[in-house]
Design a protein around this motif. Structure first.
Motif, PDB file in Angstrom:
ATOM      1  N   MET A   1      -6.957   2.741  -0.834  1.00 52.39           N
ATOM      2  CA  MET A   1      -6.229   1.983  -1.854  1.00 52.39           C
ATOM      3  C   MET A   1      -4.767   2.430  -1.873  1.00 52.39           C
ATOM      4  N   GLU A   2      -3.860   1.458  -1.943  1.00 51.94           N
ATOM      5  CA  GLU A   2      -2.443   1.783  -2.017  1.00 51.94           C
ATOM      6  C   GLU A   2      -2.117   2.515  -3.309  1.00 51.94           C
ATOM      7  N   GLU A   3      -1.280   3.533  -3.194  1.00 51.18           N
ATOM      8  CA  GLU A   3      -0.792   4.215  -4.378  1.00 51.18           C
ATOM      9  C   GLU A   3       0.328   3.396  -5.006  1.00 51.18           C
ATOM     10  N   ILE A   4       0.359   3.374  -6.324  1.00 49.80           N
ATOM     11  CA  ILE A   4       1.400   2.643  -7.024  1.00 49.80           C
ATOM     12  C   ILE A   4       2.592   3.556  -7.257  1.00 49.80           C
ATOM     13  N   ASP A   5       3.751   3.129  -6.799  1.00 53.19           N
ATOM     14  CA  ASP A   5       4.997   3.826  -7.074  1.00 53.19           C
ATOM     15  C   ASP A   5       5.624   3.130  -8.275  1.00 53.19           C
ATOM     16  N   PHE A   6       5.510   3.733  -9.439  1.00 53.35           N
ATOM     17  CA  PHE A   6       5.956   3.062 -10.663  1.00 53.35           C
ATOM     18  C   PHE A   6       7.475   2.969 -10.757  1.00 53.35           C
ATOM     19  N   ALA A   7       8.168   3.656  -9.871  1.00 48.41           N
ATOM     20  CA  ALA A   7       9.626   3.505  -9.814  1.00 48.41           C
ATOM     21  C   ALA A   7      10.022   2.385  -8.864  1.00 48.41           C
ATOM     22  N   ARG A   8       9.017   1.826  -8.169  1.00 51.74           N
ATOM     23  CA  ARG A   8       9.306   0.789  -7.189  1.00 51.74           C
ATOM     24  C   ARG A   8       8.098  -0.141  -7.127  1.00 51.74           C
ATOM     25  N   LEU A   9       8.134  -1.227  -7.862  1.00 54.12           N
ATOM     26  CA  LEU A   9       6.971  -2.097  -7.968  1.00 54.12           C
ATOM     27  C   LEU A   9       6.970  -3.212  -6.932  1.00 54.12           C
ATOM     28  N   GLY A  10       8.002  -3.301  -6.119  1.00 50.89           N
ATOM     29  CA  GLY A  10       8.021  -4.281  -5.039  1.00 50.89           C
ATOM     30  C   GLY A  10       7.349  -3.731  -3.796  1.00 50.89           C
ATOM     31  N   PRO A  11       7.483  -4.427  -2.666  1.00 46.09           N
ATOM     32  CA  PRO A  11       6.859  -3.965  -1.425  1.00 46.09           C
ATOM     33  C   PRO A  11       7.450  -2.647  -0.951  1.00 46.09           C
ATOM     34  N   ALA A  12       6.612  -1.823  -0.360  1.00 49.14           N
ATOM     35  CA  ALA A  12       7.070  -0.537   0.151  1.00 49.14           C
ATOM     36  C   ALA A  12       8.023  -0.745   1.322  1.00 49.14           C
ATOM     37  N   LYS A  13       8.880   0.221   1.554  1.00 52.89           N
ATOM     38  CA  LYS A  13       9.791   0.146   2.689  1.00 52.89           C
ATOM     39  C   LYS A  13       8.978   0.057   3.977  1.00 52.89           C
ATOM     40  N   GLY A 246       3.803  -6.140  -3.618  1.00 56.69           N
ATOM     41  CA  GLY A 246       3.738  -4.686  -3.665  1.00 56.69           C
ATOM     42  C   GLY A 246       2.438  -4.141  -4.211  1.00 56.69           C
ATOM     43  N   PRO A 247       2.254  -2.818  -4.125  1.00 50.16           N
ATOM     44  CA  PRO A 247       1.017  -2.191  -4.596  1.00 50.16           C
ATOM     45  C   PRO A 247       0.836  -2.261  -6.103  1.00 50.16           C
TER      46      PRO A 247
END
Length: 266
Positions: A1-13, A246-247
């Protein structure tokens, strides 16, 4: 499962995204914003759309004709050769017409609207889903429309085609779960060249205002129906689309996200 980056809610780099219809108003904004956010993007559109609107910096610009099965297959082959696997496909391609009563609507125009908006989405899905990651991180997004659920008079062809897109996406979501998420983003009226019939349809790069398209009186009536009291601009549609890629949207599938300033309240 993808981890959620709450500082970046769009697609990962590094997310690999194919945008079909990537040189129109919403598509170009999506392609540019996704690239700015660090995604790798292939923006596909007709030769005319690319020539009229210009290549988009920071992305791969390539041709596709969603009316032509061979062209779609060739575009998918190009993407496969470049990446092998992708994380997401966004189907933005669409065409509409000025308001026309159903009894006066030419059948050839009806067929083209459905061919681009619905048949093209079907063909693109068949061609690109085999490339989409099946690791639970893959995503498909189709651009729908508020008129799919709130059809006005004069837009029967466009409304029906976009209602078909919503039903199609729900079915595909069930077929591809749990490996690939499938959602629809349904904009309200958005100020792009689409209001003149769609990018790549011979209008050239131009700004279209609500007043010039609807007429001042009809434009004011429409504004009065929108809680935000303005039409959307492309970024209004792009931001929630990027979220769905995003995740942060990892538990959202089979849904229609309405982005219309309060024009339609489900």
């Amino acid at each position: 499962m993808e981890e959620i980056d709450f500082a970046r809610l769009g697609p990962a780099k590094g997310t690999k995204v194919v945008v079909i219809g990537g040189h129109g108003g919403i598509g170009a904004a999506l392609s540019s914003r996704a690239a700015e956010a660090g995604a790798e993007v292939v923006a596909l559109d007709t030769r005319r759309a690319i020539e009229e609107n210009g290549e988009i910096a920071g992305v791969v610009n390539a041709e596709i004709d969603v009316l032509d099965e061979a062209s779609i297959a060739a575009a998918a082959a190009t993407v496969r050769e470049r990446w092998g696997e992708i994380d997401a496909m966004v189907y933005v391609s669409g065409v509409g017409d000025p308001d026309t009563p159903t009894l006066d609507y030419p059948v050839e125009r009806w067929d083209k609207v459905h061919a681009v908006n619905l048949r093209g989405a079907f063909l693109a899905t068949q061609a690109f889903v085999p490339l989409v990651s099946k690791k639970g991180t893959g995503s498909l997004i189709f651009i729908g429309s508020t008129v799919a659920v709130q059809p006005p008079p004069g837009l029967s062809a466009y409304s029906a085609s976009k209602a078909g897109v919503v039903a199609f996406a729900k079915s595909v979501a069930k077929e591809l779960a749990p490996d690939v998420r499938v959602n629809v983003v349904s904009p309200g009226i958005t100020e792009t060249a689409f209001l003149a019939g769609g990018s790549g349809q011979g209008q050239g790069p131009q700004e279209i205002s609500g007043e010039s398209w609807f007429g001042e009186e009809a434009y004011q009536r429409r504004l009065a129906m929108i809680l935000q009291r303005r039409l959307a601009n492309p970024d209004d549609i792009v931001a929630p689309t990027l979220f769905l890629l995003g995740p942060g949207a990892r538990y959202i599938t089979g849904q229609t996200l309405h982005v219309n300033g309060g024009l339609y309240l489900p």
